[in-house]
Every structure is written in C-alpha cells, then in structure tokens.
Design a protein around this motif. Structure first.
Motif, PDB file in Angstrom:
ATOM      1  N   GLY A 149      14.873   1.160 -18.148  1.00 26.07           N
ATOM      2  CA  GLY A 149      15.553  -0.254 -18.537  1.00 26.07           C
ATOM      3  C   GLY A 149      16.116  -0.808 -17.415  1.00 26.07           C
ATOM      4  O   GLY A 149      15.430  -0.884 -16.074  1.00 26.07           O
ATOM      5  N   ASN A 150      17.196  -1.404 -17.414  1.00 23.32           N
ATOM      6  CA  ASN A 150      17.613  -2.228 -16.303  1.00 23.32           C
ATOM      7  C   ASN A 150      18.105  -1.344 -14.984  1.00 23.32           C
ATOM      8  O   ASN A 150      18.554  -0.457 -15.208  1.00 23.32           O
ATOM      9  CB  ASN A 150      18.963  -2.861 -16.866  1.00 23.32           C
ATOM     10  N   ASP A 151      17.685  -1.948 -13.843  1.00 19.05           N
ATOM     11  CA  ASP A 151      18.084  -1.208 -12.704  1.00 19.05           C
ATOM     12  C   ASP A 151      19.459  -1.233 -12.588  1.00 19.05           C
ATOM     13  O   ASP A 151      20.022  -2.580 -12.325  1.00 19.05           O
ATOM     14  CB  ASP A 151      17.227  -1.583 -11.593  1.00 19.05           C
ATOM     15  N   LEU A 152      20.190  -0.441 -12.692  1.00 18.21           N
ATOM     16  CA  LEU A 152      21.702  -0.341 -12.757  1.00 18.21           C
ATOM     17  C   LEU A 152      22.406  -0.860 -11.338  1.00 18.21           C
ATOM     18  O   LEU A 152      23.359  -1.168 -11.219  1.00 18.21           O
ATOM     19  CB  LEU A 152      22.253   1.134 -13.073  1.00 18.21           C
ATOM     20  N   THR A 153      21.631  -0.487 -10.437  1.00 15.76           N
ATOM     21  CA  THR A 153      21.925  -1.195  -8.892  1.00 15.76           C
ATOM     22  C   THR A 153      21.715  -2.580  -8.932  1.00 15.76           C
ATOM     23  O   THR A 153      22.140  -3.005  -7.711  1.00 15.76           O
ATOM     24  CB  THR A 153      21.236  -0.342  -7.945  1.00 15.76           C
ATOM     25  N   ASN A 154      21.197  -3.226  -9.785  1.00 14.30           N
ATOM     26  CA  ASN A 154      21.056  -4.635  -9.785  1.00 14.30           C
ATOM     27  C   ASN A 154      22.599  -5.185  -9.808  1.00 14.30           C
ATOM     28  O   ASN A 154      22.866  -6.402  -9.251  1.00 14.30           O
ATOM     29  CB  ASN A 154      20.584  -5.089 -11.244  1.00 14.30           C
ATOM     30  N   ILE A 184      21.666 -15.761 -17.527  1.00 15.88           N
ATOM     31  CA  ILE A 184      20.735 -16.765 -17.554  1.00 15.88           C
ATOM     32  C   ILE A 184      19.311 -16.119 -17.416  1.00 15.88           C
ATOM     33  O   ILE A 184      18.415 -16.550 -18.182  1.00 15.88           O
ATOM     34  CB  ILE A 184      20.968 -17.919 -16.442  1.00 15.88           C
ATOM     35  N   LEU A 185      19.262 -15.293 -16.409  1.00 19.06           N
ATOM     36  CA  LEU A 185      17.874 -14.707 -16.297  1.00 19.06           C
ATOM     37  C   LEU A 185      17.427 -13.855 -17.469  1.00 19.06           C
ATOM     38  O   LEU A 185      16.468 -13.844 -18.114  1.00 19.06           O
ATOM     39  CB  LEU A 185      18.144 -13.911 -14.904  1.00 19.06           C
ATOM     40  N   LEU A 186      18.588 -13.200 -17.839  1.00 20.45           N
ATOM     41  CA  LEU A 186      18.119 -12.321 -19.287  1.00 20.45           C
ATOM     42  C   LEU A 186      17.623 -13.172 -20.411  1.00 20.45           C
ATOM     43  O   LEU A 186      16.824 -12.921 -21.155  1.00 20.45           O
ATOM     44  CB  LEU A 186      19.515 -11.288 -19.668  1.00 20.45           C
ATOM     45  N   VAL A 198      14.219   3.468 -22.050  1.00 17.91           N
ATOM     46  CA  VAL A 198      15.784   3.137 -22.181  1.00 17.91           C
ATOM     47  C   VAL A 198      16.094   1.767 -22.233  1.00 17.91           C
ATOM     48  O   VAL A 198      15.630   1.031 -21.351  1.00 17.91           O
ATOM     49  CB  VAL A 198      16.357   4.091 -21.127  1.00 17.91           C
ATOM     50  N   GLY A 199      17.243   1.404 -22.980  1.00 17.68           N
ATOM     51  CA  GLY A 199      17.848   0.071 -22.815  1.00 17.68           C
ATOM     52  C   GLY A 199      16.835  -0.896 -23.065  1.00 17.68           C
ATOM     53  O   GLY A 199      16.109  -0.980 -24.102  1.00 17.68           O
ATOM     54  N   ILE A 200      16.859  -1.866 -22.231  1.00 17.04           N
ATOM     55  CA  ILE A 200      16.197  -3.281 -22.729  1.00 17.04           C
ATOM     56  C   ILE A 200      14.883  -3.128 -23.091  1.00 17.04           C
ATOM     57  O   ILE A 200      14.347  -3.831 -23.806  1.00 17.04           O
ATOM     58  CB  ILE A 200      16.334  -4.271 -21.281  1.00 17.04           C
ATOM     59  N   GLU A 248      27.981   3.700 -24.138  1.00 20.55           N
ATOM     60  CA  GLU A 248      28.215   4.492 -22.814  1.00 20.55           C
ATOM     61  C   GLU A 248      28.219   3.643 -21.676  1.00 20.55           C
ATOM     62  O   GLU A 248      29.071   4.108 -20.624  1.00 20.55           O
ATOM     63  CB  GLU A 248      26.862   5.474 -22.747  1.00 20.55           C
ATOM     64  N   LEU A 249      27.428   2.712 -21.332  1.00 17.20           N
ATOM     65  CA  LEU A 249      27.624   1.914 -20.460  1.00 17.20           C
ATOM     66  C   LEU A 249      28.455   0.750 -20.567  1.00 17.20           C
ATOM     67  O   LEU A 249      28.699  -0.063 -19.521  1.00 17.20           O
ATOM     68  CB  LEU A 249      25.955   1.075 -20.020  1.00 17.20           C
ATOM     69  N   GLY A 250      29.250   0.835 -21.365  1.00 18.11           N
ATOM     70  CA  GLY A 250      30.298  -0.320 -21.733  1.00 18.11           C
ATOM     71  C   GLY A 250      29.630  -1.818 -21.640  1.00 18.11           C
ATOM     72  O   GLY A 250      30.198  -2.941 -21.569  1.00 18.11           O
ATOM     73  N   ARG A 274      27.084   9.550  -9.110  1.00 17.41           N
ATOM     74  CA  ARG A 274      26.284  10.661  -9.686  1.00 17.41           C
ATOM     75  C   ARG A 274      25.126  10.536  -8.712  1.00 17.41           C
ATOM     76  O   ARG A 274      24.737  11.488  -8.084  1.00 17.41           O
ATOM     77  CB  ARG A 274      25.790  10.370 -11.071  1.00 17.41           C
ATOM     78  N   LYS A 275      24.694   9.204  -8.553  1.00 14.05           N
ATOM     79  CA  LYS A 275      23.604   9.454  -7.378  1.00 14.05           C
ATOM     80  C   LYS A 275      23.843   9.814  -6.037  1.00 14.05           C
ATOM     81  O   LYS A 275      22.879  10.576  -5.224  1.00 14.05           O
ATOM     82  CB  LYS A 275      23.068   8.048  -7.238  1.00 14.05           C
ATOM     83  N   SER A 276      25.248   9.483  -5.591  1.00 17.54           N
ATOM     84  CA  SER A 276      25.526  10.051  -4.255  1.00 17.54           C
ATOM     85  C   SER A 276      26.209  11.169  -4.215  1.00 17.54           C
ATOM     86  O   SER A 276      26.728  11.706  -3.169  1.00 17.54           O
ATOM     87  CB  SER A 276      26.419   8.736  -3.836  1.00 17.54           C
TER      88      SER A 276
END
Ligand SMILES: CCCCCCCCCCC/C=C/C(=O)SCCNC(=O)CCNC(=O)[C@H](O)C(C)(C)COP(=O)(O)OP(=O)(O)OC[C@H]1O[C@@H](n2cnc3c(N)ncnc32)[C@H](O)[C@@H]1OP(=O)(O)O
Length: 365
Positions: free
Chosen positions: A170-175, A193-195, A218-220, A245-247, A361-363
């Motif tokens: 799904g969406n890259d959460l780092t966007n 707008i992009l979505l 996952v997701g979109i 979970e992602l708000g 979690r990533k770091s």
C-alpha cells in the motif's frame, strides 16, 4: 516516467490536430478509428448520432469506435487524443510512453512500475520488492499515466500485479515523513488532490481491469479492488486494510464498493476494525473472483487471461461500460468525499502517532 498526469489544454489539443496533419506514415485503420472516436468524444461528448446500417461499413466502424467510449469525460478524451497523437510522432520526446501496445514491448519509466504489453494484455507491475512494493508519490503518478496510455493502446485488457512476495504493502508510509511542520497542511492538500486523481483514473478506465494478486495486499491496493472487473489471487495472498490502526480512513471508493460487494457487516470488519482476510475468505465475500494454489497460480491465471484477451476488444469495452457506467457519477462523488476526509485525517494526532510508530519500528528505536 518523465511525464506526470496532466490535463491537456485546448491549445495542446489544437497542436495535436496540427501534428497529426504532418504525419508522414499512415498509422493504420485501427489507430485512425481511435483518433476519430477520441476527437468526437472530446469535442461533442458521448456518441449522439443514430447507428448506421450494417452495410455502411465505414460509418458503422466509426460509429462503433465512438460509441465504445461510452461516457468517457471530454477532458479525458482530449488528453487521450493528445497522448495518442504524441505517440505517433517520431519527433515527440514522449512518444515511447504511450505507444500502442506491441508484442512484448516494455514501456520506459522508473523501475518501480514496469509496464509491458504482450498477447493483448497490458501488464502494470509494482516492482519494489525490497519495500514490499510500497507505493511512492512518483509511483502514483506513473500509474495514472500508465492507465491513461493503456486506455488507448491496442491491448484488450489491463492487468495489475506485483513482483516478489508481496502484491503491495500500500501507500509508502514515508511519503508523509519528510514534511516540514510549516508545510504539513499543504502536503495533506496535495496528497488529497493526487489521491483523487489516482482513484479517478481507475473509475474511468474503459477496458477490463484485472488484478493478479501474487501475495499479501495492504491498504489502497485492497480498497481499489472494488473498481476492478476480475481479481485472481494466489492462496498465499491476504487482504488487509488497517486504516483505524493508522489513524486514517478508507479510500479507493471502498466505503461504497465494499458494503455493496460483501454487505455492511463484513465491510465494517475490514474497513473499520482492520480484519485481515485470507484469499479464501476474500473470495467467499465476493472481493476475489477465484483463488489458485500458489504452485500453479501464475500458469493458470496467465493462460486464462491470454484467452480472454483474444475476445473482441470493442465488445469487452462495451460490456464493461454497461456494467459500470451507471455507477460512475456516484463513484466520483464517493472518491471526492473520501479524499476530503483523509486530508483531515492526515493532520490528526492519531495519524501522526501511527506514522511515528512505523518510523520508530524501522529505526529500531
Ligand atoms: C504530496 C505527498 C504525497 C502523498 C502521496 C499520496 C498519498 C495517498 C495515500 C493513500 C492512502 C493509502 C492508504 C494505505 O495504503 S494504508 C496502508 C499502508 N501500509 C501499511 O501500513 C503497511 C506498513 N508495512 C508493514 O506493516 C510491514 O512492512 C509489512 C507487514 C508490509 C511487511 O512486514 P515484514 O516484517 O515482512 O517486512 P518489513 O517490515 O521488514 O518490510 C521490508 C521493508 O519494506 C518497508 N516497507 C514495507 N511496507 C512499507 C510501507 N507501506 N511504507 C514504507 N515502507 C514499507 C519496511 O519498512 C522495510 O524497509 P527497511 O528494510 O528499510 O526497514
């Protein structure tokens, strides 16, 4: 891909008409019919003339081509016309982006989205396996462009799939994580707008759209499945929409399509409570067309799709149009509403906390 999604202006359209007159090579009848149909749709809207008789071959073929565009919006037809003309001109720098599909032809672009055309099938593949095919901002734009090109290429059907063990996470959460505090609101607005444009490209896509779900989704990429015409899944695929979970909140028109497909109670379990479904469960609930054992998945599905892609292309488009056209206006309204709601969600504390959790979690904090 160098060219991002755009709306062609009147000027672009006029330029394309002039460019067409300068062509030295005959593009062939099929392309000429497409150009005719797109021109009529762009200038007059949906086909509005009586059907010529069966014996009036030329006018009947032109009428069929125009009529096959159904209720394609004038703006989209104008853009598709400009793209198609540009693909025919040898001098155009973007010519390779939107060429009509040829055998085993790979369209250039970033390596994260790979577009190929073969056997009447345009395949759009998520290709970022080290990040579970998470979708970056530029990938959204490339997909919009790839769909526009596929809508006028020679292929009969368009297929999405993923490279590696995931279909897509799904969406890259780092966007959203490289944003300075002063520009958060502007970023949320731009993302909305992009979505909206991204999902609109799926709503308006005129040919049969098929998802070949090779692994977890996952997701979109899950929510969009309600806009696909067939969904084939490996038995190792799963379907997860962890929006709460992602708000966040649902997108891809799922707030409308999922309750229609699976009933409100099952849709709520997925979209509100984030229940992850197995491929078998998703099939039982109508989101997936058919599940295949992983060992034979690729062979069985592509064999079937190649057979489907040999069916008459106009008939495929017309049947899809009949099935989907009544819903289009509603879907665009749902999309607009979902994007507005999400824009607010992205600014919420709940969403920011969820993104921070993912990053920490990533770091390994
Ligand atoms: C102008 C601004 C631009 C805005 C752009 C438009 C925005 C439109 C928004 C549309 C709304 C969409 C909503 C959604 O799609 S919600 C769903 C989002 N996805 C997730 O929540 C999934 C997050 N990922 C995970 O939970 C796990 O990674 C996963 C279960 C998928 C896999 O776990 P596993 O343990 O098997 O593997 P890793 O976690 O180690 O993953 C490998 C590497 O891949 C990175 N990864 C995976 N998924 C994502 C992701 N979605 N975003 C970013 N990165 C992802 C992961 O971090 C690992 O990377 P590293 O090796 O560098 O650690």
């Amino acid at each position: 891909m160098s060219r991002t999604a755009m709306r062609a202006s009147e000027k672009d359209f006029e330029n394309a008409r002039n460019q067409l007159k300068l062509l030295t090579k005959d593009p062939g009848n099929e392309v000429k019919l497409k150009l005719y149909a797109l021109y009529k749709q762009a200038t007059e809207g949906p086909c509005n003339t009586p059907k010529p008789s069966m014996l009036d071959f030329i006018n009947k073929a032109k009428w069929d081509a125009w009529n096959a565009l159904g209720s394609l919006p004038k703006e989209t037809a104008r853009q598709n016309y400009v793209d198609l003309v540009s693909s025919l001109s040898p001098s155009s720098e973007s010519s390779s982006q939107v060429k009509p599909a040829a055998a085993n032809e790979k369209q250039p672009g970033s390596e994260n989205i790979i577009v190929t055309s073969q056997d009447g099938i345009t395949k759009i593949m998520f290709n970022r396996p080290s990040k579970k095919n998470a979708i970056t901002t530029s990938m959204y734009k490339e997909i919009i462009h790839a769909l526009k090109a596929a809508s006028t290429d020679n292929s009969a059907i368009t297929v999405f799939t993923g490279n590696g063990d995931y279909y897509s996470s799904g969406n890259d959460l780092t966007n959203f994580t490289d944003v300075s505090p002063n520009s958060i609101e502007e970023t949320a607005k731009n993302a909305s707008i992009l979505l909206r444009e991204f999902v609109d490209a799926f709503i308006d896509f005129p040919k049969p759209l098929v998802a070949v779900i090779n692994g977890p989704a996952v997701g979109i990429v899950v929510t969009l499945l309600g806009l696909f015409d067939a969904v084939y899944a490996s038995d190792k695929a799963t379907f997860h929409t962890p929006f709460s979970e992602l708000g966040q909140s649902p997108e891809g028109c799922a707030s409308y399509t999922f309750p229609k497909i699976m009933g409100p109670a099952k849709a709520a379990e997925m979209l509100i409570f984030g229940k992850k479904l197995t491929a078998g469960e998703a099939c039982a609930q109508g989101l997936v067309t058919e599940v295949f054992p992983e060992s034979t998945f690729q062979k069985e599905v592509w064999t079937r799709l190649k057979t489907y892609a040999k069916l008459p292309t106009n008939s495929l488009r017309i049947s899809k149009e009949l099935i989907r056209s009544n819903e289009k206006e509603k879907l665009h309204a749902v999309n607009a509403e979902e994007c507005t709601v999400l824009q607010g969600r992205w600014l919420s504390e709940e969403c920011m906390n969820a993104l921070m959790n993912f990053m920490s979690r990533k770091s390994k904090l």
